[in-house]
Design an enzyme around this catalytic site. Structure first.
Site, PDB file in Angstrom:
ATOM      1  N   LYS A 136      44.929  49.950  43.813  1.00 53.76           N
ATOM      2  CA  LYS A 136      45.788  49.064  44.606  1.00 53.76           C
ATOM      3  C   LYS A 136      47.249  49.487  44.526  1.00 53.76           C
ATOM      4  CE  LYS A 136      43.015  44.838  44.461  1.00 53.76           C
ATOM      5  NZ  LYS A 136      43.009  43.410  44.113  1.00 53.76           N
ATOM      6  N   LYS A 139      32.650  51.256  49.447  1.00 50.21           N
ATOM      7  CA  LYS A 139      32.262  49.839  49.500  1.00 50.21           C
ATOM      8  C   LYS A 139      32.921  49.153  50.695  1.00 50.21           C
ATOM      9  CE  LYS A 139      35.949  47.742  46.825  1.00 50.21           C
ATOM     10  NZ  LYS A 139      36.434  46.932  45.760  1.00 50.21           N
ATOM     11  N   LYS A 195      38.270  44.938  52.890  1.00 48.97           N
ATOM     12  CA  LYS A 195      39.239  44.636  53.942  1.00 48.97           C
ATOM     13  C   LYS A 195      40.095  45.853  54.290  1.00 48.97           C
ATOM     14  CE  LYS A 195      38.534  40.235  54.726  1.00 48.97           C
ATOM     15  NZ  LYS A 195      38.425  39.574  56.017  1.00 48.97           N
TER      16      LYS A 195
HETATM   17  P1  TYM Z   1      37.523  39.452  45.432  1.00 49.43           P
HETATM   18  O1  TYM Z   1      38.178  38.254  46.024  1.00 49.43           O
HETATM   19  O2  TYM Z   1      38.067  40.790  45.759  1.00 49.43           O
HETATM   20  O3  TYM Z   1      36.011  39.467  45.820  1.00 49.43           O
HETATM   21  C1  TYM Z   1      35.166  38.343  45.644  1.00 49.43           C
HETATM   22  C2  TYM Z   1      33.787  38.812  45.194  1.00 49.43           C
HETATM   23  O4  TYM Z   1      33.193  39.677  46.170  1.00 49.43           O
HETATM   24  C3  TYM Z   1      32.672  40.829  45.531  1.00 49.43           C
HETATM   25  N1  TYM Z   1      32.692  41.976  46.468  1.00 49.43           N
HETATM   26  C4  TYM Z   1      31.628  42.753  46.753  1.00 49.43           C
HETATM   27  N2  TYM Z   1      30.362  42.743  46.308  1.00 49.43           N
HETATM   28  C5  TYM Z   1      29.519  43.660  46.802  1.00 49.43           C
HETATM   29  N3  TYM Z   1      29.883  44.599  47.726  1.00 49.43           N
HETATM   30  C6  TYM Z   1      31.140  44.659  48.203  1.00 49.43           C
HETATM   31  N4  TYM Z   1      31.463  45.558  49.114  1.00 49.43           N
HETATM   32  C7  TYM Z   1      32.079  43.703  47.703  1.00 49.43           C
HETATM   33  N5  TYM Z   1      33.399  43.471  47.954  1.00 49.43           N
HETATM   34  C8  TYM Z   1      33.756  42.424  47.190  1.00 49.43           C
HETATM   35  C9  TYM Z   1      33.597  41.047  44.341  1.00 49.43           C
HETATM   36  O5  TYM Z   1      32.978  41.839  43.347  1.00 49.43           O
HETATM   37  C10 TYM Z   1      33.841  39.624  43.884  1.00 49.43           C
HETATM   38  O6  TYM Z   1      32.836  39.182  43.016  1.00 49.43           O
HETATM   39  N6  TYM Z   1      39.274  39.707  40.777  1.00 49.43           N
HETATM   40  C11 TYM Z   1      38.333  38.995  41.613  1.00 49.43           C
HETATM   41  C12 TYM Z   1      38.565  37.503  41.671  1.00 49.43           C
HETATM   42  C13 TYM Z   1      38.611  36.798  40.357  1.00 49.43           C
HETATM   43  C14 TYM Z   1      37.503  36.523  39.521  1.00 49.43           C
HETATM   44  C15 TYM Z   1      38.039  35.773  38.425  1.00 49.43           C
HETATM   45  C16 TYM Z   1      36.148  36.833  39.560  1.00 49.43           C
HETATM   46  C17 TYM Z   1      39.708  36.242  39.790  1.00 49.43           C
HETATM   47  N7  TYM Z   1      39.349  35.625  38.618  1.00 49.43           N
HETATM   48  C18 TYM Z   1      37.222  35.344  37.394  1.00 49.43           C
HETATM   49  C19 TYM Z   1      35.350  36.392  38.519  1.00 49.43           C
HETATM   50  C20 TYM Z   1      35.869  35.650  37.443  1.00 49.43           C
HETATM   51  C21 TYM Z   1      38.483  39.529  43.032  1.00 49.43           C
HETATM   52  O7  TYM Z   1      39.510  40.017  43.405  1.00 49.43           O
HETATM   53  O8  TYM Z   1      37.439  39.285  43.836  1.00 49.43           O
END
Ligand code: TYM
Length: 332
Positions: free
Chosen positions: A112, A195, A198
């Site tokens: 990022k 993957k 966005k």
């Molecule tokens: P975020 O908002 O980027 O994504 C939310 C969830 O979607 C999953 N994900 C995917 N899974 C499979 N294939 C893909 N192409 C794909 N793209 C996204 C992500 O793995 C995620 O589970 N850091 C985290 C948010 C967070 C969090 C937490 C998660 C903040 N605090 C505590 C768990 C526990 C994030 O940015 O997810």
């Protein structure tokens, strides 16, 4: 009941198919068997520049989508991260327990910050994973349902929980990642080696759940496959077809093997046409339900207020214990 916790960023507006299949779908089923805490992580969302009005709207939109996906406020605790101040408070303690080098090894930060230009990346983006550690530990979560891209952050959470416990006495539950193999990583429809996200190089590779279903169907029908014609699950040799099979299988509950048989001797066109239909059947009611929640912001906000209250009760208790352990003088 064992406890689960997870979060999703409100940054992007519509959830994409990877968010849903990789994470949110599991959240829905885990609320039946676990004491479940799910949140919209707005604190994480400001690690990159944000527009305040958009953030507010997208936070409600994220909550509406989670409800539309099937989260039930009577079965889980759904809340907004900034409504529970303990997240930022425990994050500070965890910041002080994390090595600079250790934080520097987080690959999501590297990706990022490279995108923004390393000098422009905020310190918040650098400590992002440590806030995530606090999110998880506050609730003494046993499992954290996420996609594969979050695995390293869960590893960090385990390390820091163990470090804290070792230094100050048993305080935190050491959590495990809950990652389903079949949907751990959903791939871009135009470049099935990366993957779905966005920041896709072309919008055609990304399925936003709130997009017009017709355009979604079109994206599925123009998904990149390969020059072979056989419909077989083989992620190494046939990443495009395998991705479509995973998506199809999960959305319909049909085994991948069964799908291989069903499409034996048929071309990619048949597979894509059918999957496009499956997808339209999924996103159409999803969009309608999301709109329904958005049309009634008072109900939505009151669901989130109740969730925050429940979450706070748990978070405050853990934070008080952690504060006492590190040696903060209690405020009398
Ligand atoms: P975020 O908002 O980027 O994504 C939310 C969830 O979607 C999953 N994900 C995917 N899974 C499979 N294939 C893909 N192409 C794909 N793209 C996204 C992500 O793995 C995620 O589970 N850091 C985290 C948010 C967070 C969090 C937490 C998660 C903040 N605090 C505590 C768990 C526990 C994030 O940015 O997810």
């Amino acid at each position: 009941r064992p406890r689960v916790l997870s979060g999703i960023q409100p940054t992007a507006g519509s959830f994409h198919l990877g968010n849903y299949l990789g994470a949110v779908r599991q959240w829905v089923s885990l609320q039946e068997t676990h004491d479940a805490f799910y949140m919209v992580v707005d604190l994480h969302a400001i690690t990159i520049p944000q527009d305040p009005a958009e953030l507010r709207a997208n936070t409600r939109l994220a909550a509406a989508q989670l409800l539309a996906a099937g989260l039930d406020p009577d079965r889980c605790t759904l809340f907004v991260q900034s409504h529970v101040p303990e997240h930022a408070q425990l994050a500070w303690v965890m910041n002080c327990l994390t090595g600079f080098g250790e934080a520097s090894r987080m690959t999501q930060f590297k990706d990022k910050s490279a995108k923004q230009g390393a000098d422009r990346a905020s310190v918040g983006l650098f400590t992002y994973p440590i806030l995530q550690v606090a999110d998880i530990l506050l609730y003494q979560a046993n499992e954290v349902p996420v996609g594969e891209d979050q695995r390293q952050h869960i590893e960090l959470t385990r390390d820091l929980a163990e470090r804290f416990n070792g230094r100050f006495g048993e305080t935190f539950t050491v959590p495990s990642a809950y990652i389903l193999k079949e949907t751990a990583k959903i791939y871009d429809l135009q470049d099935p080696t990366v993957k779905m996200s966005k920041s896709a190089s072309t919008p055609k590779g990304l399925i936003n759940l709130l997009d017009d279903p017709k355009s979604t169907a079109k994206k599925v029908r123009s998904a990149v496959t390969d020059t072979d014609t056989v419909i077989r699950f083989d992620p190494e040799a046939k990443p495009g077809v395998s991705n479509l099979l995973s998506i199809y299988s999960t959305l319909t509950g049909t085994g991948v093997g069964e799908l291989e048989e069903k499409y034996a001797g048929k071309g990619y066109g048949a597979l894509k046409t059918d999957l496009a239909e499956v997808m339209v059947e999924f996103v159409t009611p999803f969009r309608e339900r999301t709109q329904g929640y958005l049309d009634d912001p008072e109900t939505l906000d009151s669901i989130l207020a109740k969730g925050a209250e429940k979450a706070r009760a748990v978070a405050a208790e853990t934070l008080a214990e952690a504060y006492a352990r590190v040696g903060f003088l209690p405020a009398k």
